[in-house]
Scaffold this motif. Structure first.
Motif, PDB file in Angstrom:
ATOM      1  N   ILE A 169     -14.263   2.236 -25.341  1.00  9.84           N
ATOM      2  CA  ILE A 169     -14.439   2.893 -23.998  1.00  9.84           C
ATOM      3  C   ILE A 169     -13.610   2.055 -22.899  1.00  9.84           C
ATOM      4  CG2 ILE A 169     -15.906   3.261 -22.013  1.00  9.84           C
ATOM      5  CD1 ILE A 169     -18.315   3.649 -24.235  1.00  9.84           C
ATOM      6  N   VAL A 220     -27.129   1.047 -18.695  1.00 16.69           N
ATOM      7  CA  VAL A 220     -25.942   1.375 -19.613  1.00 16.69           C
ATOM      8  C   VAL A 220     -26.546   1.665 -21.075  1.00 16.69           C
ATOM      9  CG1 VAL A 220     -24.008   0.298 -20.668  1.00 16.69           C
ATOM     10  CG2 VAL A 220     -24.323  -0.118 -18.268  1.00 16.69           C
ATOM     11  N   GLU A 246     -21.883   7.963 -24.730  1.00 14.08           N
ATOM     12  CA  GLU A 246     -22.315   7.054 -23.371  1.00 14.08           C
ATOM     13  C   GLU A 246     -22.697   7.714 -22.182  1.00 14.08           C
ATOM     14  OE1 GLU A 246     -19.887   7.120 -20.768  1.00 14.08           O
ATOM     15  OE2 GLU A 246     -17.889   7.091 -21.267  1.00 14.08           O
ATOM     16  N   ASN A 247     -23.377   7.227 -21.528  1.00 10.67           N
ATOM     17  CA  ASN A 247     -23.786   7.654 -20.227  1.00 10.67           C
ATOM     18  C   ASN A 247     -23.274   7.069 -18.946  1.00 10.67           C
ATOM     19  OD1 ASN A 247     -25.084   5.125 -20.218  1.00 10.67           O
ATOM     20  ND2 ASN A 247     -26.912   5.751 -19.283  1.00 10.67           N
ATOM     21  N   LEU A 248     -22.351   6.375 -18.990  1.00  5.99           N
ATOM     22  CA  LEU A 248     -21.645   5.505 -17.720  1.00  5.99           C
ATOM     23  C   LEU A 248     -21.496   6.111 -16.680  1.00  5.99           C
ATOM     24  CD1 LEU A 248     -19.225   3.398 -19.853  1.00  5.99           C
ATOM     25  CD2 LEU A 248     -21.805   2.879 -19.552  1.00  5.99           C
ATOM     26  N   ALA A 285     -24.371   2.855 -24.425  1.00  7.81           N
ATOM     27  CA  ALA A 285     -23.183   3.187 -25.320  1.00  7.81           C
ATOM     28  C   ALA A 285     -23.740   3.156 -26.776  1.00  7.81           C
ATOM     29  CB  ALA A 285     -22.203   2.512 -25.218  1.00  7.81           C
ATOM     30  N   GLN A 286     -23.219   4.108 -27.750  1.00  4.56           N
ATOM     31  CA  GLN A 286     -23.585   4.352 -29.041  1.00  4.56           C
ATOM     32  C   GLN A 286     -22.655   4.738 -29.935  1.00  4.56           C
ATOM     33  OE1 GLN A 286     -27.320   6.237 -29.416  1.00  4.56           O
ATOM     34  NE2 GLN A 286     -28.419   4.756 -28.134  1.00  4.56           N
ATOM     35  N   TYR A 321     -22.334  12.364 -23.031  1.00  3.44           N
ATOM     36  CA  TYR A 321     -23.588  12.351 -23.996  1.00  3.44           C
ATOM     37  C   TYR A 321     -23.781  13.674 -24.483  1.00  3.44           C
ATOM     38  CZ  TYR A 321     -26.151  13.501 -19.498  1.00  3.44           C
ATOM     39  OH  TYR A 321     -26.341  14.175 -18.120  1.00  3.44           O
ATOM     40  N   LEU A 351     -17.967  -2.904 -24.334  1.00  2.00           N
ATOM     41  CA  LEU A 351     -17.747  -1.559 -24.379  1.00  2.00           C
ATOM     42  C   LEU A 351     -16.211  -1.053 -24.932  1.00  2.00           C
ATOM     43  CD1 LEU A 351     -19.049  -0.476 -20.921  1.00  2.00           C
ATOM     44  CD2 LEU A 351     -20.186   0.105 -23.037  1.00  2.00           C
ATOM     45  N   PHE A 401     -16.952   0.023 -28.562  1.00  2.00           N
ATOM     46  CA  PHE A 401     -17.059   1.700 -28.483  1.00  2.00           C
ATOM     47  C   PHE A 401     -16.042   2.350 -28.265  1.00  2.00           C
ATOM     48  CE2 PHE A 401     -20.897  -0.388 -27.720  1.00  2.00           C
ATOM     49  CZ  PHE A 401     -21.937   0.157 -28.537  1.00  2.00           C
TER      50      PHE A 401
END
Length: 282
Positions: free
Chosen positions: A264, A217, A53-55, A219-220, A82, A258, A262
């Motif tokens: 999160i 956003v 994730e890049n949040l 998220a993976q 990430y 999320l 994921f």
């Protein structure tokens, strides 16, 4: 020197806390040793537990790579990260256990014919003279376990197949097998990269106007039965047989998605900021 001891601050790692974070139990996962079985088990447990994730980047926050900050975020607060965050933490874990580990920089090929800069960070681990590509930070397209770093190397991982192809100038390409054939994921040179190099690439990815991580956003999670990705407002799910589905995630669904898809967990300020910037409205 490649694999130089202490580069990744493994001696500062709270190994027990990390193992608890990824759900590693000695009775089931086996004893920790710098061998292939341990490497495979840790790699799979990490990608299962820690989402990509890049949040913080999306919210305009700094992304520090020192081990204390990484442990606080990915382990203590049970967030994701990430590639620079994930693989820096994983390198510290491997170094602490006694593996020979080195960084590499890759050029992403998963977006078609574009020629992006070298911005992806991955790891190479050497065991008994054989090199293994390790990458817990490529998101939903990444491998579940290490991939043998040799031309023609091919592995099947829970229905997902990955391979290595050699090109000129010592370049190796990580590929995945799709229903329509092999697809390149990224290409990398044999040059060793160090934590400082990850810091430089991290600065570009977290702040440069052309970075794909800014303003949206991401998220993976590269699951076993299905791979999931949320990019902006679109949630995509792909299964090993190639079937896929997509749906739009509204702003009111974002935080729950999320969490459920994921794993999160966010604080109130983060939740508010992400909902405010989400493009799918209420």
């Amino acid at each position: 020197m490649e694999g130089e001891s202490g580069l990744w601050s493994g001696d500062e790692l709270d190994l027990d806390a990390y193992l608890a974070r990824i759900g590693w139990q000695a009775g089931r996962g086996g004893e920790l040793a710098p061998d292939l079985g341990t490497l495979r088990g840790l790699h799979r447990a990490h990608v299962r537990a820690v989402p990509f994730e890049n949040l913080d980047v999306a919210l305009g926050k700094p992304v520090p790579l020192d081990l204390k900050s990484l442990q606080d975020k990915l382990v203590g607060r049970r967030r994701g990260g990430y590639c620079y965050e994930q693989n820096s933490l994983f390198a510290a874990v491997l170094e602490r256990i006694g593996f020979t580990v080195a960084g590499r920089g890759a050029r992403n090929r998963s977006r078609g014919a574009t020629l992006p800069p070298v911005t992806h960070a991955l790891l190479v681990v050497t065991i008994d003279g054989e090199q293994w590509l390790c990458d817990v930070g490529f998101g939903w397209q990444g491998p579940l376990e290490p991939v043998p770093l040799r031309d023609g190397g091919r592995v099947e991982q829970s229905g997902w197949t990955f391979g290595i192809k050699a090109e000129g100038e010592g370049i190796h390409v990580l590929r995945s097998l799709r229903p329509q054939g092999w697809a390149d994921l990224y290409a990398f040179a044999p040059q060793t990269l160090y934590p400082g190099d990850f810091t430089v690439m991290n600065h570009y990815s977290s702040s440069h106007p052309q970075s794909r991580f800014l303003g949206q956003v991401v998220a993976q999670r590269p699951g076993e039965d299905a791979r999931r990705a949320l990019v902006r407002e679109t949630l995509s799910v792909v299964r090993p047989d190639g079937t896929a589905e997509e749906r739009v995630v509204a702003a009111r669904e974002l935080i729950a998605t999320l969490r459920s898809e994921f794993g999160i967990e966010l604080d109130e300020e983060e939740r508010t900021g992400l909902e405010r910037m989400h493009p799918a409205g209420v």
